[in-house]
Scaffold this motif. Structure first.
Motif, PDB file in Angstrom:
ATOM      1  N   ALA A  36      -6.430   6.618   1.684  1.00  0.00           N
ATOM      2  CA  ALA A  36      -6.240   8.033   2.032  1.00  0.00           C
ATOM      3  C   ALA A  36      -5.452   8.783   0.961  1.00  0.00           C
ATOM      4  N   THR A  37      -4.596   8.058   0.234  1.00  0.00           N
ATOM      5  CA  THR A  37      -3.732   8.740  -0.736  1.00  0.00           C
ATOM      6  C   THR A  37      -4.210   8.549  -2.181  1.00  0.00           C
ATOM      7  N   GLY A  38      -5.355   7.908  -2.369  1.00  0.00           N
ATOM      8  CA  GLY A  38      -5.888   7.738  -3.728  1.00  0.00           C
ATOM      9  C   GLY A  38      -5.172   6.672  -4.522  1.00  0.00           C
ATOM     10  N   GLY A  39      -4.644   5.649  -3.843  1.00  0.00           N
ATOM     11  CA  GLY A  39      -4.009   4.526  -4.547  1.00  0.00           C
ATOM     12  C   GLY A  39      -2.544   4.772  -4.831  1.00  0.00           C
ATOM     13  N   PRO A  40      -1.839   3.725  -5.314  1.00  0.00           N
ATOM     14  CA  PRO A  40      -0.387   3.841  -5.530  1.00  0.00           C
ATOM     15  C   PRO A  40       0.000   4.991  -6.469  1.00  0.00           C
ATOM     16  N   ASP A  41      -0.850   5.310  -7.470  1.00  0.00           N
ATOM     17  CA  ASP A  41      -0.480   6.417  -8.367  1.00  0.00           C
ATOM     18  C   ASP A  41      -1.127   7.742  -7.937  1.00  0.00           C
ATOM     19  N   GLY A  42      -1.866   7.711  -6.838  1.00  0.00           N
ATOM     20  CA  GLY A  42      -2.411   8.950  -6.275  1.00  0.00           C
ATOM     21  C   GLY A  42      -3.528   9.598  -7.078  1.00  0.00           C
ATOM     22  N   THR A  43      -4.086   8.889  -8.068  1.00  0.00           N
ATOM     23  CA  THR A  43      -5.095   9.517  -8.925  1.00  0.00           C
ATOM     24  C   THR A  43      -6.534   9.212  -8.491  1.00  0.00           C
ATOM     25  N   GLY A  44      -6.683   8.279  -7.530  1.00  0.00           N
ATOM     26  CA  GLY A  44      -8.037   7.920  -7.092  1.00  0.00           C
ATOM     27  C   GLY A  44      -8.591   8.937  -6.107  1.00  0.00           C
ATOM     28  N   LYS A  45      -9.845   8.702  -5.712  1.00  0.00           N
ATOM     29  CA  LYS A  45     -10.472   9.575  -4.727  1.00  0.00           C
ATOM     30  C   LYS A  45      -9.744   9.417  -3.385  1.00  0.00           C
TER      31      LYS A  45
END
Ligand SMILES: Nc1ncnc2c1ncn2[C@@H]1O[C@H](COP(=O)(O)OP(=O)(O)OP(=O)(O)O)[C@@H](O)[C@H]1O
Ligand SMILES: [Mg+2]
Length: 307
Positions: A36-45
């Motif tokens: 939901a958050t696009g992965g630990p670094d937040g850059t994913g979909k």
């Protein structure tokens, strides 16, 4: 039908093992947050996620919702839905659980503190499913076909990219029935005898499910060793258990993930439940972020192939 078309493209991931305490809930809720958050670094979909909790201990419900304590009972009730007043449905009492799906009752998913995550909580005791059919041997297939029908509702694929199912431990007909309706499965296992001994049996069950699903087989994302001691604390027994799982000539090697999840204090979140963002602080923990990133990439790549 190709697997991409099953449920109109909606994915259904089951976190599965027959053994208790191996990390089914931990994996299910962590993966929900990561996607939901696009992965630990937040850059994913950023994926739209629905969590279905069928675990009688209601742990993932408690991770996402403020459940209602029932006085004198050790179970919790689903809370009143925040949109109860706005949703004008005479057949709906204002709260619902994941089990209501199986009874064709109205279900309204609950919002959580996270924009991309909704939840249908567990109703605790799941014995109500015994009422679905008087023939106990048909219970598993009855549950599978109910769930397949529900996952096929076109609105669901419009609202969500993925449904993540948290299962009860044991050979419950609920977990077996749900597995038959899933598109993907992830299997956490502890590096100890009982837990690893069950893995070949689970893989066998999946093979049997796939005998009837040649066009859209249930895909194993991986078997993930969980609660593995850090290298310096790894005992001889743990090493033997792990080498059995990764043995090239054994039945499990082909499904093993290329990373482990370590036993870490920051992962022991169920002992301090909270329903806000801080629950998932561990994903960004300096020591954990490497394995969290690998877990995220495994799930994203195996399900959507980097798309
Ligand atoms: N890698 C880990 N390090 C430390 N603690 C962990 C780890 N994985 C899970 N835990 C903790 O271990 C406990 C059991 O994990 P979890 O509830 O996810 O297992 P489960 O398979 O869902 O259990 P059950 O069968 O009872 O539903 C929880 O308190 C959880 O927070
Ligand atoms: Mg659990």
């Amino acid at each position: 039908m190709s697997s991409a078309e099953m449920y109109n493209g909606l994915k259904v991931l089951s976190s599965y093992h027959r053994k208790g305490g191996v990390g089914k809930t931990f994996l299910a809720s962590t993966i929900a947050y990561l996607l939901a958050t696009g992965g630990p670094d937040g850059t994913g979909k950023k994926r739209r996620v629905l969590v279905l909790d069928y675990d009688s201990q209601q742990d993932s419900s408690k991770a996402f919702l403020q459940m209602d304590a029932i006085p004198g009972d050790d179970e919790y009730a689903a809370p009143t839905h925040p949109d109860y007043k706005e949703i004008n449905d005479p057949d709906w009492p204002g709260r619902n659980t994941s089990t209501d799906i199986l009874f064709d009752s109205p279900v309204y998913e609950y919002p959580t503190a996270f924009e991309g995550i909704k939840v249908l909580p567990s109703e605790g005791n799941v014995d109500r499913v015994l009422a679905l059919t008087p023939q106990s041997e048909r219970l598993v297939s009855t549950i599978t076909s109910h769930m397949k029908d529900w996952f096929s509702i076109p609105d669901l694929a419009e609202d969500y990219d993925i449904i993540i199912v948290d299962n009860p431990p044991s050979k419950s007909p609920v977990s077996a029935g749900l597995l038959g309706a899933a598109t993907h499965v992830i299997i956490p296992t502890e590096p100890e005898y009982d837990s690893i001994d069950g893995v070949p049996m689970l893989l066998n069950r999946i093979d049997r499910i796939n005998e009837d699903r040649t066009d859209n087989p249930l895909e194993v994302l991986g078997v993930i060793p969980n609660k593995v001691q850090s290298k310096s604390k790894l005992t001889q027994k743990d090493r033997i258990a792990l080498s059995k799982l990764y043995d090239k000539n054994g039945p499990t090697a082909a499904y093993m993930s290329q990373f482990w999840l370590t036993q870490r204090n920051c992962y022991r979140v169920m002992e301090r439940p909270s329903v806000d963002e801080s629950h998932f602080n561990y994903v960004h923990n300096h020591y954990a972020i490497d394995e969290m990133t690998k877990l995220y990439q495994l799930v994203e790549n195996k399900i959507w192939g980097g798309k």
